[in-house]
Design a protein around this motif. Structure first.
Motif, PDB file in Angstrom:
ATOM      1  N   ALA A 158       0.764  -1.439   0.017  1.00 49.98           N
ATOM      2  CA  ALA A 158       0.257  -0.038   0.190  1.00 49.98           C
ATOM      3  C   ALA A 158       0.820   1.501   0.376  1.00 49.98           C
ATOM      4  CB  ALA A 158      -1.181  -0.113   1.648  1.00 49.98           C
ATOM      5  N   HIS A 159       2.600   0.668   0.547  1.00 49.93           N
ATOM      6  CA  HIS A 159       2.652   2.148   0.357  1.00 49.93           C
ATOM      7  C   HIS A 159       4.570   2.846  -1.155  1.00 49.93           C
ATOM      8  CE1 HIS A 159       1.778   2.271   4.417  1.00 49.93           C
ATOM      9  NE2 HIS A 159       2.286   0.831   4.238  1.00 49.93           N
ATOM     10  N   ALA A 160       3.984   1.186  -2.415  1.00 47.99           N
ATOM     11  CA  ALA A 160       4.396   1.810  -3.385  1.00 47.99           C
ATOM     12  C   ALA A 160       3.545   2.904  -3.774  1.00 47.99           C
ATOM     13  CB  ALA A 160       3.782   1.069  -4.076  1.00 47.99           C
ATOM     14  N   PRO A 161       5.079   4.024  -4.174  1.00 46.74           N
ATOM     15  CA  PRO A 161       4.338   5.116  -4.779  1.00 46.74           C
ATOM     16  C   PRO A 161       3.837   4.973  -6.028  1.00 46.74           C
ATOM     17  CG  PRO A 161       6.786   4.887  -4.607  1.00 46.74           C
ATOM     18  CD  PRO A 161       6.546   3.600  -3.818  1.00 46.74           C
ATOM     19  N   ARG A 162       3.002   5.913  -6.675  1.00 49.99           N
ATOM     20  CA  ARG A 162       1.999   5.748  -7.813  1.00 49.99           C
ATOM     21  C   ARG A 162       3.093   5.797  -9.165  1.00 49.99           C
ATOM     22  NH1 ARG A 162      -3.167   9.506  -8.598  1.00 49.99           N
ATOM     23  NH2 ARG A 162      -4.028   8.554  -7.874  1.00 49.99           N
ATOM     24  N   ALA A 163       4.311   7.097  -8.871  1.00 51.59           N
ATOM     25  CA  ALA A 163       4.616   6.542 -10.696  1.00 51.59           C
ATOM     26  C   ALA A 163       5.485   5.947 -10.695  1.00 51.59           C
ATOM     27  CB  ALA A 163       5.594   8.290 -10.125  1.00 51.59           C
ATOM     28  N   TRP A 164       6.046   4.967  -9.816  1.00 50.36           N
ATOM     29  CA  TRP A 164       6.530   3.468  -9.660  1.00 50.36           C
ATOM     30  C   TRP A 164       5.468   3.093 -10.504  1.00 50.36           C
ATOM     31  CZ3 TRP A 164       6.599  -1.566  -7.739  1.00 50.36           C
ATOM     32  CH2 TRP A 164       7.811  -2.028  -7.875  1.00 50.36           C
ATOM     33  N   LEU A 165       4.337   2.831  -9.969  1.00 48.21           N
ATOM     34  CA  LEU A 165       3.262   1.508 -10.504  1.00 48.21           C
ATOM     35  C   LEU A 165       2.752   1.971 -11.774  1.00 48.21           C
ATOM     36  CD1 LEU A 165       1.116   1.246  -6.928  1.00 48.21           C
ATOM     37  CD2 LEU A 165       2.816  -0.354  -8.525  1.00 48.21           C
ATOM     38  N   GLU A 166       2.939   3.090 -12.331  1.00 51.47           N
ATOM     39  CA  GLU A 166       1.768   3.649 -13.446  1.00 51.47           C
ATOM     40  C   GLU A 166       3.220   2.630 -14.593  1.00 51.47           C
ATOM     41  OE1 GLU A 166      -0.779   7.479 -12.195  1.00 51.47           O
ATOM     42  OE2 GLU A 166       1.878   7.588 -12.990  1.00 51.47           O
ATOM     43  N   TRP A 167       4.382   3.076 -13.897  1.00 47.19           N
ATOM     44  CA  TRP A 167       5.852   2.831 -15.057  1.00 47.19           C
ATOM     45  C   TRP A 167       5.475   1.641 -15.580  1.00 47.19           C
ATOM     46  CZ3 TRP A 167       9.558  -0.807 -15.000  1.00 47.19           C
ATOM     47  CH2 TRP A 167      10.431  -1.092 -15.648  1.00 47.19           C
ATOM     48  N   LEU A 168       5.156   0.881 -13.848  1.00 52.79           N
ATOM     49  CA  LEU A 168       5.118  -0.386 -14.033  1.00 52.79           C
ATOM     50  C   LEU A 168       4.308  -1.184 -15.505  1.00 52.79           C
ATOM     51  CD1 LEU A 168       7.690  -2.559 -12.790  1.00 52.79           C
ATOM     52  CD2 LEU A 168       5.468  -3.462 -10.915  1.00 52.79           C
ATOM     53  N   SER A 169       3.457  -0.649 -14.734  1.00 55.36           N
ATOM     54  CA  SER A 169       1.927  -1.201 -15.764  1.00 55.36           C
ATOM     55  C   SER A 169       2.034  -0.500 -17.268  1.00 55.36           C
ATOM     56  CB  SER A 169       1.030  -0.529 -14.987  1.00 55.36           C
ATOM     57  OG  SER A 169       0.765   0.262 -14.632  1.00 55.36           O
ATOM     58  N   GLY A 170       2.472   0.568 -17.401  1.00 54.22           N
ATOM     59  CA  GLY A 170       2.265   1.123 -18.317  1.00 54.22           C
ATOM     60  C   GLY A 170       3.450   1.631 -18.949  1.00 54.22           C
ATOM     61  N   ARG A 171       4.439   1.742 -18.494  1.00 56.04           N
ATOM     62  CA  ARG A 171       5.939   2.463 -18.749  1.00 56.04           C
ATOM     63  C   ARG A 171       5.459   3.690 -19.420  1.00 56.04           C
ATOM     64  NH1 ARG A 171       5.704  -2.607 -18.760  1.00 56.04           N
ATOM     65  NH2 ARG A 171       7.274  -3.952 -19.312  1.00 56.04           N
ATOM     66  N   LYS A 172       5.273   3.869 -18.703  1.00 52.97           N
ATOM     67  CA  LYS A 172       4.718   5.932 -18.966  1.00 52.97           C
ATOM     68  C   LYS A 172       5.860   6.245 -16.423  1.00 52.97           C
ATOM     69  CE  LYS A 172       1.521   9.021 -16.094  1.00 52.97           C
ATOM     70  NZ  LYS A 172       0.277   9.914 -16.213  1.00 52.97           N
ATOM     71  N   TYR A 173       6.233   7.355 -17.851  1.00 48.00           N
ATOM     72  CA  TYR A 173       7.702   8.273 -17.972  1.00 48.00           C
ATOM     73  C   TYR A 173       7.126   9.400 -16.924  1.00 48.00           C
ATOM     74  CZ  TYR A 173      11.112   4.548 -19.468  1.00 48.00           C
ATOM     75  OH  TYR A 173      11.400   3.481 -19.184  1.00 48.00           O
ATOM     76  N   SER A 174       7.347   9.330 -15.303  1.00 49.28           N
ATOM     77  CA  SER A 174       7.009  10.822 -14.494  1.00 49.28           C
ATOM     78  C   SER A 174       8.236  11.347 -13.806  1.00 49.28           C
ATOM     79  CB  SER A 174       6.059  10.733 -13.361  1.00 49.28           C
ATOM     80  OG  SER A 174       4.452   9.921 -14.232  1.00 49.28           O
ATOM     81  N   PRO A 175       8.932  11.414 -14.846  1.00 53.14           N
ATOM     82  CA  PRO A 175      10.393  12.242 -14.303  1.00 53.14           C
ATOM     83  C   PRO A 175      10.850  13.094 -13.401  1.00 53.14           C
ATOM     84  CG  PRO A 175      10.171  12.319 -16.661  1.00 53.14           C
ATOM     85  CD  PRO A 175       8.975  12.913 -16.200  1.00 53.14           C
ATOM     86  N   LEU A 176      11.443  13.275 -12.218  1.00 58.93           N
ATOM     87  CA  LEU A 176      11.801  14.581 -11.033  1.00 58.93           C
ATOM     88  C   LEU A 176      12.505  15.300 -11.632  1.00 58.93           C
ATOM     89  CD1 LEU A 176      11.969  15.509  -8.511  1.00 58.93           C
ATOM     90  CD2 LEU A 176      13.347  14.292  -7.830  1.00 58.93           C
ATOM     91  N   TYR A 177      11.634  16.809 -12.462  1.00 56.07           N
ATOM     92  CA  TYR A 177      12.472  17.724 -13.187  1.00 56.07           C
ATOM     93  C   TYR A 177      13.075  19.075 -12.457  1.00 56.07           C
ATOM     94  CZ  TYR A 177      10.161  15.901 -17.405  1.00 56.07           C
ATOM     95  OH  TYR A 177       9.639  15.342 -18.591  1.00 56.07           O
TER      96      TYR A 177
END
Length: 384
Positions: A195-214
């Motif tokens: 339940a503590h997994a970051p959303r940005a990491w889960l979104e990459w895992l499921s659909g390779r969506k990149y949310s970079p730390l700009y």
């Protein structure tokens, strides 16, 4: 708070003990990994399905393998662990096999049910203290499988034996804090279901969506003190350069080119111009932008000024001389052992001239991060 209970905060420094040996390493306490060099891990390597956690650490001080963090794009360039003449995957800690498997999985068209959590750290130069750089995933949104993991050639030894190593590109996700609760779940194999997994990491895992730390750089005008070393140790490093070239500015041009290469690793060829025909430019070179077949090379002009750090700075006259010689689609690099005077710096920023300023403190910071100790830097300077 103890290391075993600490959360991972981007750019926070985690210190170890001060015994002067491998026991100083804070990563075993912080994450439960070993204190060996190279790739640290939890779980069985090199398989993706059996790895739980992967720690990549760089000291950023190897000029042959210039790991680099671009905070503006959120991308991290990391070189593999084959740094001697042998097969690209024949490394003791299997780091290059791990890299290959990571990037193969990154290009899988389906959602991933499991993937090792990748944590990036950088050395600080103080004992074995480390700075947390971020939670990373392999590749980047704009990069294909031909561009994000590339086998490059090097030659080593008196016989110039050729061998290959990997150059990889990771994206640091927009996750400012990795919680201790998630780290605990990762150790038990519940990284995805936690339940503590970051959303940005889960979104990459499921659909390779990149949310970079700009983290774009703010535009500011550095004063004299901000452009020069403030510690005795740092001033000694800068003096190594000035003492050698202060009375021979033409010789400094070649040294300036090498410093610029360390500061800007994507510089390609760079040719020093003849002193009586330089037209206001000490060197002309090319800077690579992009990767693979989409890459381009932008031309730059370099001006080198070996001024006394305790003396005058580079003024409007010298800066104007470089600006007036920049050709269409060129940018400039001004490198000095001193500083850029206030009026010149203000005009440069306000008029948005395309010139990179590498001042005294930039030289020192670059040499410390790329070369290492003052002894190593002194040896490096002697070879120029």
């Amino acid at each position: 708070m103890s290391l075993t209970d600490a959360e991972l905060i981007v750019d926070h420094i985690y210190g170890g003990s001060r015994n002067g040996n491998s026991s100083d390493d804070p990563l075993p306490q912080l994450l439960g990994v070993d204190n060996g060099a190279g790739f640290r891990h939890l779980g069985k390597r090199p398989g993706i399905d059996t790895l739980k956690l992967l720690v990549l650490k760089s000291n950023f001080n190897d000029p042959d393998w210039p790991d680099n963090l671009d905070t503006e794009s959120g991308q991290f360039i990391y070189y593999g662990d084959n740094k001697t003449a042998r097969g690209i995957h024949d490394t003791p800690r299997q780091g290059n096999l791990i890299l290959r498997n990571l990037f193969d999985a990154r290009h899988s068209p389906t959602s991933l049910d499991h993937f090792p959590v990748i944590l990036l750290f950088g050395g600080t130069g103080q004992y074995r203290d480390v700075k947390f750089l971020g939670l990373a995933v392999p590749g980047a949104q704009s990069l294909s499988s031909d561009d994000d993991l590339v086998a490059i050639w090097r030659a080593k030894g008196s016989n110039n034996t050729r061998f290959q190593n990997y150059k990889s590109i990771f994206t640091i996700l927009d996750v400012p804090v990795v919680s201790r609760k998630w780290l605990n779940d990762i150790k038990t194999g519940k990284a995805v279901s936690s339940a503590h997994a970051p959303r940005a990491w889960l979104e990459w895992l499921s659909g390779r969506k990149y949310s970079p730390l700009y983290a774009p750089h703010s535009i500011d005008i550095r004063n004299k003190e901000q452009q020069l070393p403030q510690s005795v140790e740092d001033y000694k490093i800068l003096s190594l350069i000035h003492d050698k070239y202060g009375k021979n500015p033409f010789a400094f041009e070649a040294a300036a080119v090498e410093i610029a290469r360390l500061f800007m690793p994507d510089i390609k060829q760079c040719d020093i111009t003849r002193p009586w025909r330089d037209g206001g430019r000490d060197a002309i070179g090319g800077y690579g932008i992009g990767t693979g077949k989409s890459a381009i090379e932008v031309e730059f002009a370099l001006e080198a000024k070996c001024y006394d750090p305790n003396g005058k700075g580079v003024g409007v006259k010298e800066l104007s001389r470089l600006l007036s010689r920049l050709r269409h689609r060129q940018f400039g690099i001004l490198i000095t052992t001193s500083y850029l005077a206030s009026q010149a710096y203000t005009e440069l920023k306000e008029d948005k001239h395309p010139v990179v300023i590498i001042s005294g403190i930039d030289i020192v910071d670059t040499l410390k991060s790329r070369i290492g100790s003052i002894e190593a830097i002194s040896k490096w300077v002697s070879t120029l």
